[in-house]
Motif scaffolding. Structure first.
Motif, PDB file in Angstrom:
ATOM      1  N   TYR A 172      13.059 -38.146 -33.699  1.00  0.00           N
ATOM      2  CA  TYR A 172      12.516 -37.149 -34.892  1.00  0.00           C
ATOM      3  C   TYR A 172      11.804 -37.548 -35.877  1.00  0.00           C
ATOM      4  O   TYR A 172      10.816 -37.060 -36.313  1.00  0.00           O
ATOM      5  N   HIS A 173      12.352 -38.575 -36.560  1.00  0.00           N
ATOM      6  CA  HIS A 173      11.754 -39.186 -37.726  1.00  0.00           C
ATOM      7  C   HIS A 173      10.489 -39.808 -37.666  1.00  0.00           C
ATOM      8  O   HIS A 173       9.423 -39.569 -38.483  1.00  0.00           O
ATOM      9  N   LYS A 174      10.129 -40.420 -36.369  1.00  0.00           N
ATOM     10  CA  LYS A 174       9.018 -41.136 -36.297  1.00  0.00           C
ATOM     11  C   LYS A 174       7.912 -39.897 -35.901  1.00  0.00           C
ATOM     12  O   LYS A 174       6.795 -40.210 -36.519  1.00  0.00           O
ATOM     13  N   LYS A 175       8.154 -38.802 -35.410  1.00  0.00           N
ATOM     14  CA  LYS A 175       7.282 -37.542 -35.181  1.00  0.00           C
ATOM     15  C   LYS A 175       7.091 -36.937 -36.510  1.00  0.00           C
ATOM     16  O   LYS A 175       6.051 -36.412 -36.520  1.00  0.00           O
ATOM     17  N   HIS A 176       8.087 -36.459 -37.254  1.00  0.00           N
ATOM     18  CA  HIS A 176       7.924 -35.410 -38.070  1.00  0.00           C
ATOM     19  C   HIS A 176       8.398 -35.908 -39.534  1.00  0.00           C
ATOM     20  O   HIS A 176       7.992 -35.186 -40.570  1.00  0.00           O
ATOM     21  N   ALA A 177       9.000 -37.029 -39.751  1.00  0.00           N
ATOM     22  CA  ALA A 177       9.254 -37.536 -41.456  1.00  0.00           C
ATOM     23  C   ALA A 177       8.282 -38.486 -42.010  1.00  0.00           C
ATOM     24  O   ALA A 177       8.647 -39.038 -42.890  1.00  0.00           O
ATOM     25  N   LEU A 178       7.236 -38.713 -41.347  1.00  0.00           N
ATOM     26  CA  LEU A 178       6.272 -39.872 -41.828  1.00  0.00           C
ATOM     27  C   LEU A 178       5.076 -39.070 -42.297  1.00  0.00           C
ATOM     28  O   LEU A 178       4.760 -38.087 -41.917  1.00  0.00           O
ATOM     29  N   THR A 179       4.508 -39.631 -43.233  1.00  0.00           N
ATOM     30  CA  THR A 179       3.154 -39.262 -43.879  1.00  0.00           C
ATOM     31  C   THR A 179       2.010 -40.385 -43.954  1.00  0.00           C
ATOM     32  O   THR A 179       2.561 -41.611 -43.959  1.00  0.00           O
ATOM     33  N   GLY A 180       0.856 -40.266 -43.787  1.00  0.00           N
ATOM     34  CA  GLY A 180      -0.063 -41.285 -44.291  1.00  0.00           C
ATOM     35  C   GLY A 180      -0.696 -41.667 -43.134  1.00  0.00           C
ATOM     36  O   GLY A 180      -0.026 -41.519 -41.878  1.00  0.00           O
ATOM     37  N   GLU A 181      -1.725 -42.467 -43.188  1.00  0.00           N
ATOM     38  CA  GLU A 181      -2.633 -42.999 -41.921  1.00  0.00           C
ATOM     39  C   GLU A 181      -2.346 -44.640 -42.108  1.00  0.00           C
ATOM     40  O   GLU A 181      -1.988 -45.051 -43.101  1.00  0.00           O
ATOM     41  N   TYR A 182      -2.081 -45.278 -40.906  1.00  0.00           N
ATOM     42  CA  TYR A 182      -1.973 -46.564 -40.618  1.00  0.00           C
ATOM     43  C   TYR A 182      -3.099 -47.415 -41.692  1.00  0.00           C
ATOM     44  O   TYR A 182      -4.408 -46.972 -41.294  1.00  0.00           O
ATOM     45  N   SER A 191      21.349 -30.756 -41.929  1.00  0.00           N
ATOM     46  CA  SER A 191      21.244 -31.580 -43.287  1.00  0.00           C
ATOM     47  C   SER A 191      20.606 -30.737 -44.188  1.00  0.00           C
ATOM     48  O   SER A 191      19.357 -30.141 -43.754  1.00  0.00           O
ATOM     49  N   THR A 192      20.914 -30.862 -45.512  1.00  0.00           N
ATOM     50  CA  THR A 192      20.035 -29.949 -46.545  1.00  0.00           C
ATOM     51  C   THR A 192      19.443 -31.333 -47.564  1.00  0.00           C
ATOM     52  O   THR A 192      19.926 -31.948 -47.991  1.00  0.00           O
ATOM     53  N   TYR A 193      18.126 -31.177 -47.648  1.00  0.00           N
ATOM     54  CA  TYR A 193      17.407 -32.093 -48.773  1.00  0.00           C
ATOM     55  C   TYR A 193      17.565 -31.403 -50.167  1.00  0.00           C
ATOM     56  O   TYR A 193      17.515 -30.289 -50.233  1.00  0.00           O
ATOM     57  N   LEU A 194      18.354 -32.072 -51.163  1.00  0.00           N
ATOM     58  CA  LEU A 194      18.790 -31.635 -51.994  1.00  0.00           C
ATOM     59  C   LEU A 194      17.636 -31.860 -53.460  1.00  0.00           C
ATOM     60  O   LEU A 194      17.872 -31.487 -54.481  1.00  0.00           O
ATOM     61  N   GLY A 195      16.353 -32.837 -53.054  1.00  0.00           N
ATOM     62  CA  GLY A 195      15.485 -32.714 -53.839  1.00  0.00           C
ATOM     63  C   GLY A 195      15.502 -34.230 -54.612  1.00  0.00           C
ATOM     64  O   GLY A 195      16.580 -34.620 -54.909  1.00  0.00           O
ATOM     65  N   ASN A 196      14.208 -34.715 -54.735  1.00  0.00           N
ATOM     66  CA  ASN A 196      14.158 -35.862 -55.609  1.00  0.00           C
ATOM     67  C   ASN A 196      14.590 -35.977 -56.767  1.00  0.00           C
ATOM     68  O   ASN A 196      14.489 -35.103 -57.564  1.00  0.00           O
ATOM     69  N   ILE A 197      15.385 -37.135 -57.096  1.00  0.00           N
ATOM     70  CA  ILE A 197      15.728 -37.492 -58.657  1.00  0.00           C
ATOM     71  C   ILE A 197      15.044 -38.469 -59.090  1.00  0.00           C
ATOM     72  O   ILE A 197      14.833 -39.585 -58.443  1.00  0.00           O
ATOM     73  N   ASP A 218       8.358 -39.246 -45.611  1.00  0.00           N
ATOM     74  CA  ASP A 218       8.269 -38.017 -46.463  1.00  0.00           C
ATOM     75  C   ASP A 218       9.699 -37.486 -46.489  1.00  0.00           C
ATOM     76  O   ASP A 218      10.164 -37.003 -45.521  1.00  0.00           O
ATOM     77  N   TYR A 219      10.383 -37.695 -47.512  1.00  0.00           N
ATOM     78  CA  TYR A 219      11.912 -37.608 -47.452  1.00  0.00           C
ATOM     79  C   TYR A 219      12.332 -36.187 -47.678  1.00  0.00           C
ATOM     80  O   TYR A 219      13.267 -35.920 -47.340  1.00  0.00           O
ATOM     81  N   SER A 220      11.152 -35.162 -48.055  1.00  0.00           N
ATOM     82  CA  SER A 220      11.480 -33.739 -47.893  1.00  0.00           C
ATOM     83  C   SER A 220      11.761 -33.442 -46.563  1.00  0.00           C
ATOM     84  O   SER A 220      12.292 -32.342 -46.334  1.00  0.00           O
ATOM     85  N   LYS A 221      11.302 -34.007 -45.491  1.00  0.00           N
ATOM     86  CA  LYS A 221      11.421 -33.707 -44.076  1.00  0.00           C
ATOM     87  C   LYS A 221      12.370 -34.428 -43.230  1.00  0.00           C
ATOM     88  O   LYS A 221      12.419 -34.409 -42.036  1.00  0.00           O
ATOM     89  N   VAL A 222      13.126 -35.370 -43.973  1.00  0.00           N
ATOM     90  CA  VAL A 222      14.295 -36.209 -43.285  1.00  0.00           C
ATOM     91  C   VAL A 222      15.344 -35.089 -42.988  1.00  0.00           C
ATOM     92  O   VAL A 222      15.840 -34.243 -43.637  1.00  0.00           O
ATOM     93  N   ILE A 223      15.717 -35.309 -41.710  1.00  0.00           N
ATOM     94  CA  ILE A 223      17.096 -34.607 -41.306  1.00  0.00           C
ATOM     95  C   ILE A 223      17.998 -35.453 -40.880  1.00  0.00           C
ATOM     96  O   ILE A 223      17.848 -36.125 -39.739  1.00  0.00           O
ATOM     97  N   LEU A 224      19.146 -35.371 -41.131  1.00  0.00           N
ATOM     98  CA  LEU A 224      20.079 -36.538 -40.956  1.00  0.00           C
ATOM     99  C   LEU A 224      21.267 -35.864 -40.028  1.00  0.00           C
ATOM    100  O   LEU A 224      22.182 -36.488 -39.497  1.00  0.00           O
TER     101      LEU A 224
END
Length: 278
Positions: A86-96, A203-209, A102-108
């Motif tokens: 899941y995280h390799k496909k959906h929770a990463l951002t940027g180009e090699y 899981s729910t992302y509670l937002g960056n601190i 992208d922590y907002s898309k992390v699902i635990l």
């Protein structure tokens, strides 16, 4: 050499030619071994994505086991495999080579247990206070659901799991943190698990601190990229200048061949060096 575990009609275990036979969660599997050559850009990007994903999940093994374990039951997959996919496909951002999380898309965790309403997180002088609406209007009582919290610290690639920090009925929990941790970038998540451990919520992302802060690794990459970029600009100016002069003898000289080689090597290195601005 491979061995037929159950006679000639059974599954092999071992290597035959470029094939490897083995068991995965009770299921016979075979994979091919290929020659390792110079990796393509796509392969390098895949390796980088996997490395970033593994680093993300390394500090949350307990959470992942509970959060994805139920999905893995009855399949050849395990909880870590599902989370990695899941995280390799959906929770990463940027180009090699500048791939990051992208922590907002992390699902635990993924499941059918309802997430609480009115989720909030507040930073205090001594820690984090997380609150939620403890009531749940449905046929099934959820007052004794277990609350799980995950705190990720991207600057150090570390994290802390709280797998049984409260019950849903309590409506809040407090996590005491040192001043050092309170000043770091924090990425918090919360999940709810049934008391019998048979069900879990998304899981729910509670937002960056504290905002997004530059990690030591990112700082080193930026400095290395700037060094390579500076040298490349110097060599590129000389190289293109000599090309414009169109002096046949000069272009066939040993010195120019060395210059062209350095230009090509630096150009390729710059494409593979992480830390590019923006």
């Amino acid at each position: 050499m491979a061995i037929a575990l159950n006679g000639p009609q059974g599954h092999f275990s071992g290597k035959i030619g470029n094939l490897v036979f083995y068991m995965l969660n009770g299921i016979p599997v075979v994979r091919r071994i290929g020659r390792v050559g110079k990796p393509s850009r796509a392969q390098l990007a895949n390796h980088s994505s996997m490395s970033v994903t593994n680093k993300l999940l390394a500090s949350m093994k307990g959470f992942i086991k509970l959060g994805y374990g139920l999905q893995a039951k009855g399949t050849p997959q395990n909880a870590h495999n599902l989370a990695t996919s899941y995280h390799k496909k959906h929770a990463l951002t940027g180009e090699y080579p500048n791939i990051k999380v992208d922590y907002s898309k992390v699902i635990l965790s993924k499941g059918l247990v309802p997430v609480a309403d009115d989720l909030k997180i507040v930073k205090t002088s001594t820690g984090l206070e997380i609150s939620w609406n403890p009531t749940y209007e449905a046929k099934e009582t959820r007052y004794d659901d277990i609350v799980m919290v995950m705190l990720c610290y991207p600057e150090s690639d570390k994290g802390t799991e709280y797998l049984n920090i409260a019950r849903r009925e309590e409506g809040k929990c407090f996590i005491g943190l040192s001043e050092h941790h309170l000043q770091q970038q924090i990425e918090p998540y919360i999940s709810f698990r049934s008391a019998d451990g048979e069900k879990v919520s998304d899981s729910t992302y509670l937002g960056n601190i504290n905002g997004e802060q530059e990690r030591p690794e990112e700082r080193n990459n930026r400095e290395k990229y700037n060094q390579v970029s500076k040298r490349f600009d110097q060599v590129a100016n000389i190289y293109h200048s000599q090309l414009k002069e169109n002096d046949v003898d000069q272009l066939n000289s040993k010195a120019f061949r060395h210059l062209r080689k350095e230009y090509q090597v630096l150009k390729e290195k710059l494409e593979r060096t992480p830390g590019k601005p923006g």
